[in-house]
Structures are given as structure tokens and as C-alpha cells.
Scaffold this motif. Sequence first.
Motif, short mmCIF file in Angstrom:
data_model
loop_
_atom_site.label_atom_id
_atom_site.label_comp_id
_atom_site.label_asym_id
_atom_site.label_seq_id
_atom_site.Cartn_x
_atom_site.Cartn_y
_atom_site.Cartn_z
N GLY A 119 139.96 -32.99 5.06
CA GLY A 119 140.20 -33.45 6.42
C GLY A 119 138.94 -33.89 7.15
O GLY A 119 139.02 -34.64 8.13
N LEU A 120 137.79 -33.44 6.68
CA LEU A 120 136.53 -33.79 7.34
C LEU A 120 136.20 -35.26 7.21
O LEU A 120 135.76 -35.90 8.17
N GLY A 121 136.39 -35.82 6.01
CA GLY A 121 136.05 -37.21 5.80
C GLY A 121 134.57 -37.45 6.09
O GLY A 121 133.71 -36.72 5.63
N ALA A 123 133.31 -37.33 9.19
CA ALA A 123 133.00 -36.76 10.51
C ALA A 123 131.94 -35.68 10.39
O ALA A 123 131.64 -35.19 9.29
N ALA A 126 135.12 -30.63 11.43
CA ALA A 126 136.58 -30.61 11.58
C ALA A 126 137.01 -29.17 11.78
O ALA A 126 136.41 -28.26 11.20
N GLN A 166 132.01 -28.90 19.14
CA GLN A 166 132.89 -29.76 18.35
C GLN A 166 133.28 -31.01 19.13
O GLN A 166 133.36 -32.11 18.56
N GLY A 170 132.42 -35.02 18.05
CA GLY A 170 133.57 -35.84 17.68
C GLY A 170 134.40 -35.23 16.57
O GLY A 170 134.76 -35.91 15.60
N ALA A 171 134.71 -33.95 16.70
CA ALA A 171 135.40 -33.21 15.65
C ALA A 171 136.77 -33.78 15.32
O ALA A 171 137.47 -34.29 16.20
N ARG A 172 137.14 -33.65 14.07
CA ARG A 172 138.49 -33.98 13.64
C ARG A 172 139.35 -32.73 13.64
O ARG A 172 138.87 -31.64 13.38
N ARG A 173 140.62 -32.93 13.89
CA ARG A 173 141.60 -31.84 13.91
C ARG A 173 142.36 -31.85 12.59
O ARG A 173 142.90 -32.89 12.19
N VAL A 174 142.41 -30.72 11.91
CA VAL A 174 143.16 -30.61 10.66
C VAL A 174 144.36 -29.70 10.93
O VAL A 174 144.22 -28.49 11.07
#
Length: 203
Positions: A119-121, A123, A126, A166, A170-174
Amino acid sequence: MSLPHAVIIAGGQGQRLGGIRKADLRVGGMRQLERIIAALGDVTRPILVASGPRGRRLALPADCLAVDDLESPCAGPLAGLVAAVAQLAESGITRGLLVSVAVDTVFVPPDFVARMIDGLGDAATAYAAWGEDFYPPNAVWQLGALQQLPAALSGSEAPVSLKSLQRALGARRVDWAGLHPTNPFANINTLADLLALQRLAGR
């Protein structure tokens, strides 16, 4: 790809639990710290355990290393993350991935590390979520994005929490809601929480 590093956030004082360290609680017959270690699976050893201010050490397995909070205004889970980043940098480790997980996450899934990394990709970080609920300590981080963090803590621009850090990164949400019918990140804050999670573990 090299294995990620890992830190277990375990510095909480358990005040609403009568001062019992959450890492020492037994859920389903297993010490909570050991449940988390088992769920982390294949990560770089030693696993770092952020145990809070100096002098508040926990009994740890041989494949773990305690890290104390730095001397700074920072406290809570953010302090644990910063302590881990500083410890790794002291060992010459400034790149790669760092997985963090709260010690009171009773049912952290066994595929937590792999799915969070997916999910991090590209970024910087996450964090785990389950529907409307989100869990900043249960996250994965690019170590390169955190290298200025220990030195920045005394400045006016320092983050005040993992959530604010976070947001800045620019954190991603998983979101795990589609994968688990019940919240795998339910944690222990009160005696009622502990009893409810004990019942679930018994099933």
C-alpha cells in the motif's frame, strides 16, 4: 529487496489499566509483546522496542532491542518512532523501510507487513485503517523521509503527533475493512477493552 526494519511502540504507561505495561498483558494466553513479534514475521532483527523514557525497560526476547525516548518535548508514539529512527541512524541505517506497530494491537494480521508495504507504493508513509477508524502507529515509513526528524523536535515546526507527521508527509491510507469482518487493529485502552479482546481471543 531487503527486509524492512521494525519498531514496536510500547512506551505507554497503561494508566487506565492500573499502571500495567500493555506489553506485559496476556491475551489468549500469550504475552502481548510476543503476539506482536510473531505477527511481524520476517523483518530485520533485532526488532526495536520503543519502551518510553529512560529507565522504563521491558523484559525482551533476545531478538529485540530496547530504545529509549530522546531528551526532547516529544512524547507518546511519536517519541517511540523518533527513538527508532535515531537508533537506526546511529547504526548507519538511513535508507529502507521501517514498519511501526502499537504493542496493544491484539489482532494485528500476519500479513500486516506485506500489505502495508504494498500500500505504500512511492509514498513516504502509509498508515492502517479499518473503515472510519485509523491507526497512525500501525504504519510503514521510508527511512529517508525521517532523517531530519530527531534534530527537528526542538524547533517550532516539529510535528506534535504521528497524525500530524503523516499529514505533512502525504501519507497513504491502507484500508483493511474489505479484508476483515472485524477490526484487526482494535487496541487495549481500558479494562473493558481488555476483557472484550480476551473473549475474542478465546474464540
